[in-house]
Design a protein around this motif. Sequence first.
Motif, PDB file in Angstrom:
ATOM      1  N   ILE A 603       0.897  -1.178  -0.261  1.00  0.00           N
ATOM      2  CA  ILE A 603      -0.048   0.081  -0.026  1.00  0.00           C
ATOM      3  C   ILE A 603       0.791   1.379  -0.158  1.00  0.00           C
ATOM      4  O   ILE A 603       1.688   1.289   0.872  1.00  0.00           O
ATOM      5  CB  ILE A 603      -1.037   0.025   1.114  1.00  0.00           C
ATOM      6  N   LEU A 604       0.813   2.348  -0.909  1.00  0.00           N
ATOM      7  CA  LEU A 604       1.238   3.383  -0.886  1.00  0.00           C
ATOM      8  C   LEU A 604       0.248   4.770  -0.519  1.00  0.00           C
ATOM      9  O   LEU A 604      -0.666   4.783  -1.185  1.00  0.00           O
ATOM     10  CB  LEU A 604       1.743   3.951  -2.327  1.00  0.00           C
ATOM     11  N   LEU A 605       0.625   5.194   0.580  1.00  0.00           N
ATOM     12  CA  LEU A 605      -0.035   6.399   1.175  1.00  0.00           C
ATOM     13  C   LEU A 605       0.480   7.420   0.449  1.00  0.00           C
ATOM     14  O   LEU A 605       1.640   7.775   0.916  1.00  0.00           O
ATOM     15  CB  LEU A 605      -0.130   6.208   2.803  1.00  0.00           C
ATOM     16  N   ILE A 606      -0.391   8.191  -0.179  1.00  0.00           N
ATOM     17  CA  ILE A 606      -0.001   9.435  -1.311  1.00  0.00           C
ATOM     18  C   ILE A 606      -0.347  10.681  -0.572  1.00  0.00           C
ATOM     19  O   ILE A 606      -1.502  10.858  -0.452  1.00  0.00           O
ATOM     20  CB  ILE A 606      -0.103   9.265  -2.620  1.00  0.00           C
ATOM     21  N   THR A 607       0.502  11.482  -0.070  1.00  0.00           N
ATOM     22  CA  THR A 607      -0.120  12.900   0.462  1.00  0.00           C
ATOM     23  C   THR A 607       0.706  13.916  -0.554  1.00  0.00           C
ATOM     24  O   THR A 607       1.777  13.679  -1.212  1.00  0.00           O
ATOM     25  CB  THR A 607       0.673  13.175   1.760  1.00  0.00           C
ATOM     26  N   GLY A 608       0.313  14.941  -0.333  1.00  0.00           N
ATOM     27  CA  GLY A 608       0.816  16.022  -1.141  1.00  0.00           C
ATOM     28  C   GLY A 608      -0.388  17.170  -1.452  1.00  0.00           C
ATOM     29  O   GLY A 608      -1.612  16.875  -1.318  1.00  0.00           O
ATOM     30  N   PRO A 609      -0.221  18.417  -2.015  1.00  0.00           N
ATOM     31  CA  PRO A 609      -1.313  19.301  -2.276  1.00  0.00           C
ATOM     32  C   PRO A 609      -2.194  19.144  -3.399  1.00  0.00           C
ATOM     33  O   PRO A 609      -1.661  18.291  -4.374  1.00  0.00           O
ATOM     34  CB  PRO A 609      -0.391  20.686  -2.825  1.00  0.00           C
ATOM     35  N   ASN A 610      -3.239  19.725  -3.245  1.00  0.00           N
ATOM     36  CA  ASN A 610      -3.876  19.568  -4.409  1.00  0.00           C
ATOM     37  C   ASN A 610      -3.497  20.235  -5.717  1.00  0.00           C
ATOM     38  O   ASN A 610      -2.502  21.004  -5.716  1.00  0.00           O
ATOM     39  CB  ASN A 610      -5.468  20.478  -4.304  1.00  0.00           C
ATOM     40  N   SER A 612      -1.229  18.707  -7.230  1.00  0.00           N
ATOM     41  CA  SER A 612       0.208  18.528  -7.729  1.00  0.00           C
ATOM     42  C   SER A 612       0.655  17.236  -8.431  1.00  0.00           C
ATOM     43  O   SER A 612       1.421  16.939  -8.899  1.00  0.00           O
ATOM     44  CB  SER A 612       0.669  18.266  -6.200  1.00  0.00           C
ATOM     45  N   GLY A 613      -0.590  16.494  -8.749  1.00  0.00           N
ATOM     46  CA  GLY A 613      -0.470  15.397  -9.714  1.00  0.00           C
ATOM     47  C   GLY A 613      -0.599  14.050  -9.036  1.00  0.00           C
ATOM     48  O   GLY A 613      -0.467  12.965  -9.525  1.00  0.00           O
ATOM     49  N   LYS A 614      -1.396  14.012  -7.924  1.00  0.00           N
ATOM     50  CA  LYS A 614      -1.702  12.672  -6.975  1.00  0.00           C
ATOM     51  C   LYS A 614      -2.499  11.904  -7.982  1.00  0.00           C
ATOM     52  O   LYS A 614      -2.345  10.499  -8.168  1.00  0.00           O
ATOM     53  CB  LYS A 614      -2.329  12.942  -5.469  1.00  0.00           C
ATOM     54  N   SER A 615      -3.637  12.302  -8.407  1.00  0.00           N
ATOM     55  CA  SER A 615      -4.574  11.649  -9.067  1.00  0.00           C
ATOM     56  C   SER A 615      -4.158  11.233 -10.727  1.00  0.00           C
ATOM     57  O   SER A 615      -4.254  10.093 -10.794  1.00  0.00           O
ATOM     58  CB  SER A 615      -5.767  12.500  -9.436  1.00  0.00           C
ATOM     59  N   THR A 616      -3.159  12.054 -11.154  1.00  0.00           N
ATOM     60  CA  THR A 616      -2.486  11.605 -12.240  1.00  0.00           C
ATOM     61  C   THR A 616      -1.513  10.688 -12.138  1.00  0.00           C
ATOM     62  O   THR A 616      -1.637   9.597 -12.895  1.00  0.00           O
ATOM     63  CB  THR A 616      -1.897  12.835 -12.900  1.00  0.00           C
ATOM     64  N   LEU A 683      -6.131  -4.358  -8.359  1.00  0.00           N
ATOM     65  CA  LEU A 683      -5.153  -3.183  -8.057  1.00  0.00           C
ATOM     66  C   LEU A 683      -6.492  -2.203  -7.482  1.00  0.00           C
ATOM     67  O   LEU A 683      -7.509  -2.082  -8.072  1.00  0.00           O
ATOM     68  CB  LEU A 683      -4.866  -2.511  -9.294  1.00  0.00           C
ATOM     69  N   ILE A 684      -6.131  -1.453  -6.488  1.00  0.00           N
ATOM     70  CA  ILE A 684      -7.043  -0.534  -5.958  1.00  0.00           C
ATOM     71  C   ILE A 684      -6.676   0.934  -6.121  1.00  0.00           C
ATOM     72  O   ILE A 684      -5.461   0.992  -5.713  1.00  0.00           O
ATOM     73  CB  ILE A 684      -7.456  -0.969  -4.530  1.00  0.00           C
ATOM     74  N   LEU A 685      -7.299   1.752  -6.552  1.00  0.00           N
ATOM     75  CA  LEU A 685      -6.902   3.054  -6.468  1.00  0.00           C
ATOM     76  C   LEU A 685      -7.943   3.741  -5.735  1.00  0.00           C
ATOM     77  O   LEU A 685      -9.223   4.072  -6.115  1.00  0.00           O
ATOM     78  CB  LEU A 685      -6.885   3.830  -7.735  1.00  0.00           C
ATOM     79  N   PHE A 686      -7.558   4.750  -4.542  1.00  0.00           N
ATOM     80  CA  PHE A 686      -8.597   5.367  -3.647  1.00  0.00           C
ATOM     81  C   PHE A 686      -7.996   6.666  -3.566  1.00  0.00           C
ATOM     82  O   PHE A 686      -6.949   7.075  -2.881  1.00  0.00           O
ATOM     83  CB  PHE A 686      -8.831   4.664  -2.306  1.00  0.00           C
ATOM     84  N   ASP A 687      -8.920   7.588  -4.112  1.00  0.00           N
ATOM     85  CA  ASP A 687      -8.377   9.276  -3.879  1.00  0.00           C
ATOM     86  C   ASP A 687      -9.406   9.835  -2.970  1.00  0.00           C
ATOM     87  O   ASP A 687     -10.482  10.171  -3.310  1.00  0.00           O
ATOM     88  CB  ASP A 687      -8.578   9.673  -5.427  1.00  0.00           C
ATOM     89  N   GLU A 688      -8.757  10.385  -1.738  1.00  0.00           N
ATOM     90  CA  GLU A 688      -9.471  11.151  -0.865  1.00  0.00           C
ATOM     91  C   GLU A 688     -10.661  10.514  -0.238  1.00  0.00           C
ATOM     92  O   GLU A 688     -11.790  11.338  -0.135  1.00  0.00           O
ATOM     93  CB  GLU A 688      -9.816  12.623  -1.550  1.00  0.00           C
ATOM     94  N   ILE A 689     -10.526   9.277   0.096  1.00  0.00           N
ATOM     95  CA  ILE A 689     -11.714   8.617   0.551  1.00  0.00           C
ATOM     96  C   ILE A 689     -12.081   9.319   2.180  1.00  0.00           C
ATOM     97  O   ILE A 689     -10.946   9.469   2.818  1.00  0.00           O
ATOM     98  CB  ILE A 689     -11.388   7.227   1.005  1.00  0.00           C
TER      99      ILE A 689
END
Length: 894
Positions: A603-610, A612-616, A683-689
């Motif tokens: 699991i990769l927990l991704i933080t960073g500003p809006n 910035s490219g997290k969703s991409t 593969l699971i992608l969760f953005d801002e759950i």
Amino acid sequence: MMVVYTPMIQQYLQVKADYQDAFLFFRLGDFYEMFFDDAIKASQELEITLTSREGGGEERIPMCGVPYHSASTYVEQLVERGYKVAICEQTEDPKQAKGVVRREVVQLITPGTMMEGKGLQEKDNNYIATISYFSDGTYGFAYNDLSTGENKVTILSASFEEVINELAILGAKELVVNSSFEGEWQRKIRERLQVTISFEDDEEIKDNYQSLFRDVTEEKLQTTTARLLNYLHRTQKRSLGHLQPVSSYQIYQYMKIDYFSKRNLELTETIRSKGKKGSLLWLLDETKTAMGGRLLKQWMDRPLIDKESIQTRLFMVETLINAYFERQELREKLKEVYDLERLAGRVAFGNVSARDLVQLRRSLEQIPIIHNLVEQLGNEVSRQLADRLDACEEITDLLEKAIVENPPLSVKEGNMIRDGYNEELDRYRDATRNGKSWIAQLEREEREKTGIKSLKVGYNRVFGYYIEVTKANLHLLEEGRYERKQTLTNAERYITPELKEKEALILQAEEKSMDLEYQLFSEIREHVKEYIPRLQALAKTISELDVLQCFATISEERHYVKPVFSEERRIMIKEGRHPVVEKVMNADRYVPNDCIMHNEREILLITGPNMSGKSTYMRQIALTAILAQIGCYVPASEAILPIFDQVFTRIGAADDLISGQSTFMVEMLEAKNAISHATKNSLILFDEIGRGTSTYDGMALAQAIIEYIHNKIGAKTLFSTHYHELTVLEEELEHLQNIHVSAIEQNEKVVFLHKIKDGPADKSYGIHVAQLAQLPEELIKRANEILISLEQQNIKLTLREPAANSKQSVESMNEGISKLNDDPAEEHDLLPVSVKIAETQLSFFAEEPVQLKKNHLDVKEKRVLEKIKELDILDMTPMQAMNILYDLHKKIKS
């Protein structure tokens, strides 16, 4: 009082009784007429004039109509809007009719049965589907594309939601169910999908369809498909000889991508525009044939999970990349290949034109050249493909001899068949051509004989051939030789015995010639029908070649690499890119990123500003996996991937207003779908759950979901969040790692670097992003003031309510610092200390501020010590304290 309608209106009402759910186009002479409610509604939908006529009663009945020669345009408009249109023709010669001319519906045109027209997109299938429910709780699901003859069927054993998901992915225009189909299910389908629902109860396999079931013997599969075939037979009322054998499939044979994930990843259309441009399909579609375009979309909807099959596709892509000149010539030749699948359907349907057959001939003429090009690729796979390229030489020869190069659009006006093809036709044509020469000679002779230079010999369909003389010259005509035929304002028209005789010969020859041409064309069409299975097999091979060359072209042009598949469920993507964003931005501006995941990093927990490219970043990992499993190279400099069985995504926010579901409810439903069905190979992608509810609720849900995936599922997961508090999970969950998208502040403004790095982000930069969006400066200033106030209020609140484990937290902190004091040479992580501070929200400092003493932080670096002494911890938020201690730890290390 009962209204007594005219016989014609009575006939209309009798026919309409069987087609209550359709517009009835009722043929009257040169028009299709509609009456009563059909007329009122059609006039509104088609924007045509509403009139009325006598119907037998005292009141006039509403009526509107469209010319029969342009009716197809109006039919298409109605069908595109989800309506059905019943075409009712005169089936009796009016001259021989006794009373009202007999009329019958010859075809019911519905959204799922379109065979031609603008509504039928060349690179899109036009599917009609059916659903059956069985007593054991399973569902039969079958679908057909009438324009190509494709027939597929499967059994779904999960829930009705899975059935709706299959229907949504398929994009079916029409759904056929039996009359007892659950009303609640119908409501759900209508709410979620734009699909026309039709009814058919007949599930018996008719004799003429028995051969289609040679590979499908299970009763459930047969009865499900039979209902659909019977509906097609009942509505189309003609031969459906182009229908292909029924093929069964299992959804677990392919990577499962549910409808939500397909939408979130923008595989075939974008979320905002609902159009192809900007989607992965838009990027990939370098196909040269309509058939190839449809197959590409099918491959994208159902990526493979069988490694051998994937490798075979990748091998051919590699072969075509290396054979540049052969590939370029192949692309040129594929441009000349007509839509063989739909052409075969038109042949069987009986609406193929002479121009279509010329296109067929030109297509088949390319096959020997394509065969040689593929054979030259020189491997076993290419040779097998080449062997399947059946040029159908007999059809090519027949059409070359029979059909002229540029035939007219209509098949009933003649001039389609070549001279020399049929002796009888040649004799008629000779009589017609010589007769017309004789007419021209007669005109010259009559002018010389009478001295009337304006005399002319003409023709019209009502009066036939005639000699026309102006009234000023009538005195020059020989009396008794000319028989008056028609009087005009300034002229008279005559006929002579010689002209009458020649007229009969010419007109008889022309009429017989056109009748014979149509007869010959029908014979040619029937002969081509016999080759439909061979043409369909050829179409499959051509489409496959087209998609493979498309993959090779894209892979070479965009600098993609061949993926390698890992048996250890390892992801190692170097310099990965989002294929669509890269194309839109241009490659030189796109920032590539690595992705490393393995058994210790699930699991990769991704933080960073809006922004910035997290969703991409998350999307590009999923798109890379999908590209690999459809057999295409991937956007990276190197890629090692597992084979995923399923992809689940929750990216972006959207209300489902039709179903009355909020953004947060949609979010939770999509999350539930993923954690209910995912396996360790998913593969699971969760953005801002969790962002759709209160902070603590959202954070609690997000953490619980992460823990559930980590402990129960084990799927490869990318989870982006603004809840920085969740980054402490790295210490508690063995297979979770923090990563962040980096950003820096310059001149009080944020600069996004779009680069993925290990570790958590230091802040969210939310107000900076608002500043980038150019919100008013006064607003930005006020937001900063409110932020400071909220942070201070948070400190005061926590001071009033000390955590129960304050003492324990202080001891843990002191113990960690003591370890650092005892052995400063070793690398010690102060992050657990800062985590403890955050967990207790600094409450212990109110009671025991003396705990921060020099002897507890006695390290070699004096400058670090001085910095710590300067800190006023009580004026900080928990997150600020965490960040400062983490930064200090990094300085100590360095």
